[in-house]
Write an enzyme that holds these catalytic residues in place. Structure first.
Site, short mmCIF file in Angstrom:
data_model
loop_
_atom_site.label_atom_id
_atom_site.label_comp_id
_atom_site.label_asym_id
_atom_site.label_seq_id
_atom_site.Cartn_x
_atom_site.Cartn_y
_atom_site.Cartn_z
N PHE A 122 -17.76 -29.70 8.78
CA PHE A 122 -16.48 -29.87 9.47
C PHE A 122 -15.40 -29.21 8.64
O PHE A 122 -15.08 -29.70 7.55
CB PHE A 122 -16.22 -31.36 9.66
CG PHE A 122 -15.06 -31.70 10.53
CD1 PHE A 122 -15.21 -31.72 11.90
CD2 PHE A 122 -13.83 -32.03 9.99
CE1 PHE A 122 -14.13 -32.07 12.73
CE2 PHE A 122 -12.76 -32.37 10.79
CZ PHE A 122 -12.91 -32.38 12.17
N THR A 125 -9.67 -29.12 6.57
CA THR A 125 -8.73 -29.21 5.46
C THR A 125 -8.50 -27.85 4.80
O THR A 125 -9.43 -27.05 4.64
CB THR A 125 -9.25 -30.21 4.42
OG1 THR A 125 -9.43 -31.47 5.05
CG2 THR A 125 -8.28 -30.36 3.26
N GLU A 126 -7.25 -27.63 4.39
CA GLU A 126 -6.88 -26.40 3.68
C GLU A 126 -6.08 -26.77 2.44
O GLU A 126 -5.61 -27.90 2.31
CB GLU A 126 -6.05 -25.50 4.60
CG GLU A 126 -6.80 -25.02 5.83
CD GLU A 126 -5.98 -24.07 6.70
OE1 GLU A 126 -4.84 -23.73 6.29
OE2 GLU A 126 -6.47 -23.67 7.77
N PRO A 127 -5.90 -25.82 1.51
CA PRO A 127 -5.13 -26.12 0.30
C PRO A 127 -3.75 -26.69 0.58
O PRO A 127 -3.28 -27.56 -0.15
CB PRO A 127 -5.06 -24.76 -0.41
CG PRO A 127 -6.29 -24.04 0.04
CD PRO A 127 -6.51 -24.47 1.46
N GLY A 130 -3.65 -31.11 3.99
CA GLY A 130 -4.58 -32.22 3.81
C GLY A 130 -4.22 -33.30 4.81
O GLY A 130 -4.67 -33.30 5.96
N SER A 131 -3.37 -34.23 4.37
CA SER A 131 -2.91 -35.28 5.28
C SER A 131 -2.12 -34.69 6.45
O SER A 131 -2.19 -35.18 7.58
CB SER A 131 -2.04 -36.29 4.53
OG SER A 131 -2.80 -36.97 3.54
N GLU A 366 -11.16 -38.78 4.77
CA GLU A 366 -11.06 -39.36 6.13
C GLU A 366 -9.70 -40.02 6.38
O GLU A 366 -9.59 -40.93 7.20
CB GLU A 366 -12.18 -40.39 6.38
CG GLU A 366 -13.58 -39.83 6.23
CD GLU A 366 -13.90 -38.78 7.27
OE1 GLU A 366 -13.32 -38.85 8.37
OE2 GLU A 366 -14.72 -37.90 6.98
N THR A 368 -6.06 -40.73 3.87
CA THR A 368 -5.71 -41.54 2.71
C THR A 368 -5.25 -42.93 3.14
O THR A 368 -4.89 -43.17 4.30
CB THR A 368 -4.58 -40.88 1.91
OG1 THR A 368 -3.41 -40.83 2.74
CG2 THR A 368 -4.97 -39.48 1.46
N SER A 369 -5.21 -43.84 2.18
CA SER A 369 -4.69 -45.18 2.47
C SER A 369 -3.26 -45.11 2.99
O SER A 369 -2.87 -45.90 3.87
CB SER A 369 -4.74 -46.05 1.20
OG SER A 369 -6.08 -46.36 0.87
#
Length: 386
Positions: A122, A125-127, A130-131, A366, A368-369
């Site tokens: 999957f 995500t990229e540099p 992320g979030s 998956e 972050t908190s």
């Protein structure tokens, strides 16, 4: 409210638990030390998982998968997680978003993935994304019957073993509430596609042997027939997978936490100081009580959320609650396990330090908190702020 598992579910849990103990755990220490899983061992685990009927348990029965409900899937994830991701990943559960395959994609990607002939990864995500996934920079520009991809991905789990990647790229932009948004499309990209390069990423302390990779696209030409879902509707495909995935991460966290508690209980009964088992002292026994209580709470929350998925009533916030709470419980339980073991808890002679290391990533991947808290609070406040 009936919390009793069915006979079939109890048999399933017992069978998976036995598989983990016999086929996975004996290899865990060697894999952790080598930071690698040999192709031979990967094939062995995959073959035995297929023979046992565990492979693709998350996929519908009508396409050859296990056809299990979400509650049963969560129970399996709980048991598999008692071993490192480096090994239990080969008891594969293909990305559920492959159900968006159509036409020839079904024969080329969906069915081979379910049958264990192909492995997906999957690539979202990229540099710089992320979030904030909407910030992805990888672009896919239409050119005749193809799309030309340029950009990069990182933190792509298991890409080194994958035969193809599910890649998300920007294909257009649009205005939404005065803000510019990306219209994203998902693509099925074979690993040998010219212009696509896969490279091992930075070494992670968690789940040694389960590597992350960087993927680079340099004028990578992908036929339009490889679009997964609809052009510009990539988030629709991704979100359906990510939300359910968070509940399964929560189940994984519970399995890891339970293993930490189990080894801590045994150590507390066997280890003696001042002439008594250390478990007889409240400084240790109360830790065990708190660990068990938190695990029970996380388990009930997670299984109830999985049940709600089966009923079609689960919300994004409820999935976020399960992932948030279970991952943070795991962090506390793993830390207390190290404390109970004392100095031996940080030695690589046993599983405690591995559980402790592996636990840390669960509060990050998956979602972050902090992202989970954002999702939960947004869902709570939305009806009041309209």
């Amino acid at each position: 409210m009936n919390f009793q598992l069915s006979q079939e579910q109890e048999m399933l849990v017992a069978a998976v638990r036995s598989f983990v103990e016999k086929e996975l755990l004996p290899h865990e220490e060697a894999v952790d030390r080598a930071d690698a899983v040999s192709p031979e061992l990967a094939a062995q685990i995959r073959g035995k998982a297929i023979a046992a009927g565990f492979y693709a348990f998350n996929m519908p029965e009508e396409v050859g998968g296990g056809g299990l409900d979400y509650l049963s899937q969560a129970l399996i994830e709980r048991e598999l997680a008692k071993c490192s991701w480096a090994l239990h990943v080969f008891v594969a559960r293909p990305s559920k978003i492959l159900m968006a395959c159509k036409g020839q994609q079904i024969e080329d990607y969906l069915l081979p993935s379910i049958q264990g002939e192909k492995i997906d990864c999957f690539a979202l995500t990229e540099p710089g994304a992320g979030s904030d996934a909407n910030s992805i920079k990888t672009r896919a520009v239409p050119d005749g019957d193809d799309f030309v991809l340029n950009g990069s991905k990182h933190f792509i789990s298991h890409a080194g073993h994958a035969d193809f990647a599910i890649v998300f790229a920007v294909t257009d932009t649009y205005e939404h509430n005065g803000r510019k948004r990306n219209a994203v499309t998902s693509f099925l990209v074979d690993r040998d596609t010219p212009g696509m390069t896969i490279r091992r990423g930075p070494k992670c302390v968690s789940n040694r042997g389960y590597h992350t990779y960087e993927i680079f696209f340099d004028d990578c030409r992908v036929p339009a027939s490889k679009v997964l879902g609809e052009v510009g509707k990539g988030w629709d495909v991704a979100n359906a997978w990510l939300t359910a995935g968070r509940v399964m991460v929560a189940a994984n966290c519970i399995g890891q936490a339970q293993r930490a508690l189990d080894v801590s209980l045994q150590w507390a009964a066997d280890r003696k100081q001042f002439g008594q088992p250390i478990g007889s002292y409240q400084g240790v026994s109360f830790k065990l009580a708190d660990m068990a209580t938190e695990i029970r709470a996380a388990e009930l929350l997670t299984l109830h959320t999985a049940w709600k998925m089966d009923q079609g009533t689960m919300t994004d916030g409820e999935a976020g609650m399960a992932k948030l709470f279970a991952s943070e419980v795991l962090g506390r339980v793993a830390d207390e396990a190290v404390q109970i073991f004392g100095g031996m808890g940080l030695m690589d002679e046993g599983p405690v330090e591995r559980i402790w290391r592996n636990a840390r990533i669960e509060r990050i991947w998956e979602g972050t908190s902090e992202i989970q808290r954002h999702i939960i609070s947004r869902e709570l406040l939305r009806p009041l702020l309209r």
